[in-house]
Design a protein around this motif. Structure first.
Motif, PDB file in Angstrom:
ATOM      1  N   PRO A 125      91.324   7.291  21.080  1.00 33.96           N
ATOM      2  CA  PRO A 125      90.757   7.723  22.369  1.00 33.96           C
ATOM      3  C   PRO A 125      89.245   7.889  22.306  1.00 33.96           C
ATOM      4  CG  PRO A 125      92.622   9.108  21.740  1.00 33.96           C
ATOM      5  CD  PRO A 125      92.310   8.230  20.566  1.00 33.96           C
ATOM      6  N   ILE A 126      88.618   7.650  23.440  1.00 29.52           N
ATOM      7  CA  ILE A 126      87.186   7.890  23.595  1.00 29.52           C
ATOM      8  C   ILE A 126      87.063   9.220  24.319  1.00 29.52           C
ATOM      9  CG2 ILE A 126      85.062   7.090  24.686  1.00 29.52           C
ATOM     10  CD1 ILE A 126      86.286   4.224  24.535  1.00 29.52           C
ATOM     11  N   GLN A 127      86.346  10.162  23.703  1.00 36.26           N
ATOM     12  CA  GLN A 127      86.193  11.484  24.316  1.00 36.26           C
ATOM     13  C   GLN A 127      84.734  11.783  24.591  1.00 36.26           C
ATOM     14  OE1 GLN A 127      88.068  14.426  21.816  1.00 36.26           O
ATOM     15  NE2 GLN A 127      89.990  14.185  22.923  1.00 36.26           N
ATOM     16  N   VAL A 128      84.497  12.374  25.764  1.00 32.29           N
ATOM     17  CA  VAL A 128      83.153  12.806  26.126  1.00 32.29           C
ATOM     18  C   VAL A 128      83.212  14.239  26.654  1.00 32.29           C
ATOM     19  CG1 VAL A 128      82.241  10.503  26.607  1.00 32.29           C
ATOM     20  CG2 VAL A 128      83.335  11.790  28.441  1.00 32.29           C
ATOM     21  N   ARG A 129      82.113  14.949  26.473  1.00 27.75           N
ATOM     22  CA  ARG A 129      81.946  16.315  26.987  1.00 27.75           C
ATOM     23  C   ARG A 129      80.634  16.363  27.749  1.00 27.75           C
ATOM     24  NH1 ARG A 129      84.278  20.842  24.577  1.00 27.75           N
ATOM     25  NH2 ARG A 129      85.721  20.302  22.930  1.00 27.75           N
ATOM     26  N   PHE A 130      80.673  17.025  28.896  1.00 30.61           N
ATOM     27  CA  PHE A 130      79.434  17.149  29.664  1.00 30.61           C
ATOM     28  C   PHE A 130      79.580  18.216  30.744  1.00 30.61           C
ATOM     29  CE2 PHE A 130      82.049  13.857  31.543  1.00 30.61           C
ATOM     30  CZ  PHE A 130      82.036  14.144  32.896  1.00 30.61           C
ATOM     31  N   PHE A 131      78.452  18.703  31.168  1.00 33.10           N
ATOM     32  CA  PHE A 131      78.360  19.530  32.360  1.00 33.10           C
ATOM     33  C   PHE A 131      77.727  18.651  33.424  1.00 33.10           C
ATOM     34  CE2 PHE A 131      78.618  22.778  29.132  1.00 33.10           C
ATOM     35  CZ  PHE A 131      79.387  23.764  29.739  1.00 33.10           C
ATOM     36  N   ARG A 165      74.929   9.717  29.726  1.00 31.07           N
ATOM     37  CA  ARG A 165      74.343  10.627  28.735  1.00 31.07           C
ATOM     38  C   ARG A 165      75.414  11.353  27.911  1.00 31.07           C
ATOM     39  NH1 ARG A 165      75.236  15.535  30.771  1.00 31.07           N
ATOM     40  NH2 ARG A 165      75.358  15.749  33.032  1.00 31.07           N
ATOM     41  N   ALA A 166      76.674  11.337  28.388  1.00 29.93           N
ATOM     42  CA  ALA A 166      77.755  12.027  27.681  1.00 29.93           C
ATOM     43  C   ALA A 166      78.234  11.267  26.443  1.00 29.93           C
ATOM     44  CB  ALA A 166      78.935  12.249  28.632  1.00 29.93           C
ATOM     45  N   PHE A 167      77.880  10.001  26.325  1.00 29.46           N
ATOM     46  CA  PHE A 167      78.346   9.196  25.200  1.00 29.46           C
ATOM     47  C   PHE A 167      77.417   9.388  23.998  1.00 29.46           C
ATOM     48  CE2 PHE A 167      80.174   7.429  28.953  1.00 29.46           C
ATOM     49  CZ  PHE A 167      81.476   7.145  28.574  1.00 29.46           C
ATOM     50  N   ALA A 168      78.027   9.556  22.834  1.00 27.37           N
ATOM     51  CA  ALA A 168      77.275   9.886  21.629  1.00 27.37           C
ATOM     52  C   ALA A 168      76.416   8.736  21.117  1.00 27.37           C
ATOM     53  CB  ALA A 168      78.227  10.353  20.537  1.00 27.37           C
ATOM     54  N   LEU A 224      79.511   3.753  24.060  1.00 28.55           N
ATOM     55  CA  LEU A 224      79.348   3.314  25.446  1.00 28.55           C
ATOM     56  C   LEU A 224      79.903   1.901  25.636  1.00 28.55           C
ATOM     57  CD1 LEU A 224      78.141   4.262  28.159  1.00 28.55           C
ATOM     58  CD2 LEU A 224      75.972   3.315  27.416  1.00 28.55           C
ATOM     59  N   GLU A 225      79.648   1.007  24.691  1.00 27.18           N
ATOM     60  CA  GLU A 225      80.169  -0.360  24.770  1.00 27.18           C
ATOM     61  C   GLU A 225      81.692  -0.396  24.624  1.00 27.18           C
ATOM     62  OE1 GLU A 225      78.700  -3.069  25.824  1.00 27.18           O
ATOM     63  OE2 GLU A 225      76.925  -1.830  26.111  1.00 27.18           O
ATOM     64  N   GLU A 226      82.247   0.449  23.776  1.00 24.53           N
ATOM     65  CA  GLU A 226      83.708   0.543  23.650  1.00 24.53           C
ATOM     66  C   GLU A 226      84.317   1.025  24.972  1.00 24.53           C
ATOM     67  OE1 GLU A 226      84.502   3.118  20.331  1.00 24.53           O
ATOM     68  OE2 GLU A 226      83.657   1.709  18.884  1.00 24.53           O
ATOM     69  N   PHE A 227      83.644   1.970  25.597  1.00 22.07           N
ATOM     70  CA  PHE A 227      84.107   2.485  26.890  1.00 22.07           C
ATOM     71  C   PHE A 227      84.062   1.391  27.955  1.00 22.07           C
ATOM     72  CE2 PHE A 227      83.158   4.865  30.889  1.00 22.07           C
ATOM     73  CZ  PHE A 227      84.408   5.462  31.026  1.00 22.07           C
ATOM     74  N   ARG A 228      82.974   0.637  28.000  1.00 21.70           N
ATOM     75  CA  ARG A 228      82.871  -0.481  28.956  1.00 21.70           C
ATOM     76  C   ARG A 228      84.000  -1.490  28.739  1.00 21.70           C
ATOM     77  NH1 ARG A 228      76.931  -0.340  28.194  1.00 21.70           N
ATOM     78  NH2 ARG A 228      76.045   0.397  30.163  1.00 21.70           N
ATOM     79  N   ALA A 229      84.285  -1.792  27.486  1.00 22.53           N
ATOM     80  CA  ALA A 229      85.356  -2.759  27.184  1.00 22.53           C
ATOM     81  C   ALA A 229      86.705  -2.231  27.673  1.00 22.53           C
ATOM     82  CB  ALA A 229      85.400  -3.041  25.684  1.00 22.53           C
ATOM     83  N   LEU A 230      86.963  -0.950  27.473  1.00 25.19           N
ATOM     84  CA  LEU A 230      88.206  -0.352  27.956  1.00 25.19           C
ATOM     85  C   LEU A 230      88.261  -0.398  29.483  1.00 25.19           C
ATOM     86  CD1 LEU A 230      90.834   1.188  27.358  1.00 25.19           C
ATOM     87  CD2 LEU A 230      89.476   3.310  27.408  1.00 25.19           C
TER      88      LEU A 230
END
Length: 164
Positions: A3-9, A143-146, A151-157
């Motif tokens: 899984p791809i996980q992000v944290r943000f406000f 900005r939430a992606f480390a 970010l590229e893995e997220f785009r591919a998903l």
């Protein structure tokens, strides 16, 4: 795939900018802005030609200015008030993306959505709008992606699961 996980406000200004981006993508230039410009031009024309009561060009000009400046200000103010009333908007967002779908944790609320829940995707300079109905969306800031790789893995998903 893990899984791809992000944290943000999320800030209300950031959300407002995403909302405006979506509206521009859906509708192009706002009809109220076109009418506002037309009324300002009409006011100038009536003032230039003359022979009309003063309140004609003055009224057209004031309504045009309100459509161009007042109405957007009111919409922004209304969103800010709604944002202030809803505590979950200000809570930390923990979002996990995998092959099955998306899991959101905001404060004490956890939600899970299958990819089919979302109708489409838009990518702005600041983030991703996962759209699930008309003008209703979830915003994931870049900005939430480390890392750029994450970010590229997220785009591919997203490409595999959603259409633009």
């Amino acid at each position: 795939m893990k899984p791809i996980q992000v944290r943000f406000f999320l800030d209300w200004k950031e959300y407002y900018a995403a909302q405006q981006f979506l509206k521009r993508q859906l509708y192009g230039i706002a009809v109220d802005r076109l009418i506002g410009v037309a009324l300002l031009l009409l006011a100038a024309l009536l003032g230039y030609v003359g022979g009309y009561p003063l309140w004609y060009p003055l009224g057209a000009g004031l309504i045009g200015l309100w459509l161009l400046a007042g109405l957007p200000w009111m919409r922004r103010f209304e969103l800010r008030q709604r944002w202030a009333r809803e505590r979950l908007h200000r809570a930390e967002h923990l979002v996990s993306f995998d092959e099955e779908g998306i899991t959101y944790i905001q404060g004490h609320v956890q939600s899970q959505y299958a990819w089919g829940y979302y109708q489409r995707l838009l990518e702005s300079r600041e983030g991703f709008l996962l759209i699930y109905g008309g003008e209703i969306f979830s915003f994931i800031p870049k900005r939430a992606f480390a890392s750029e790789q994450m970010l590229e893995e997220f785009r591919a998903l997203l490409r595999a699961k959603l259409t633009g």
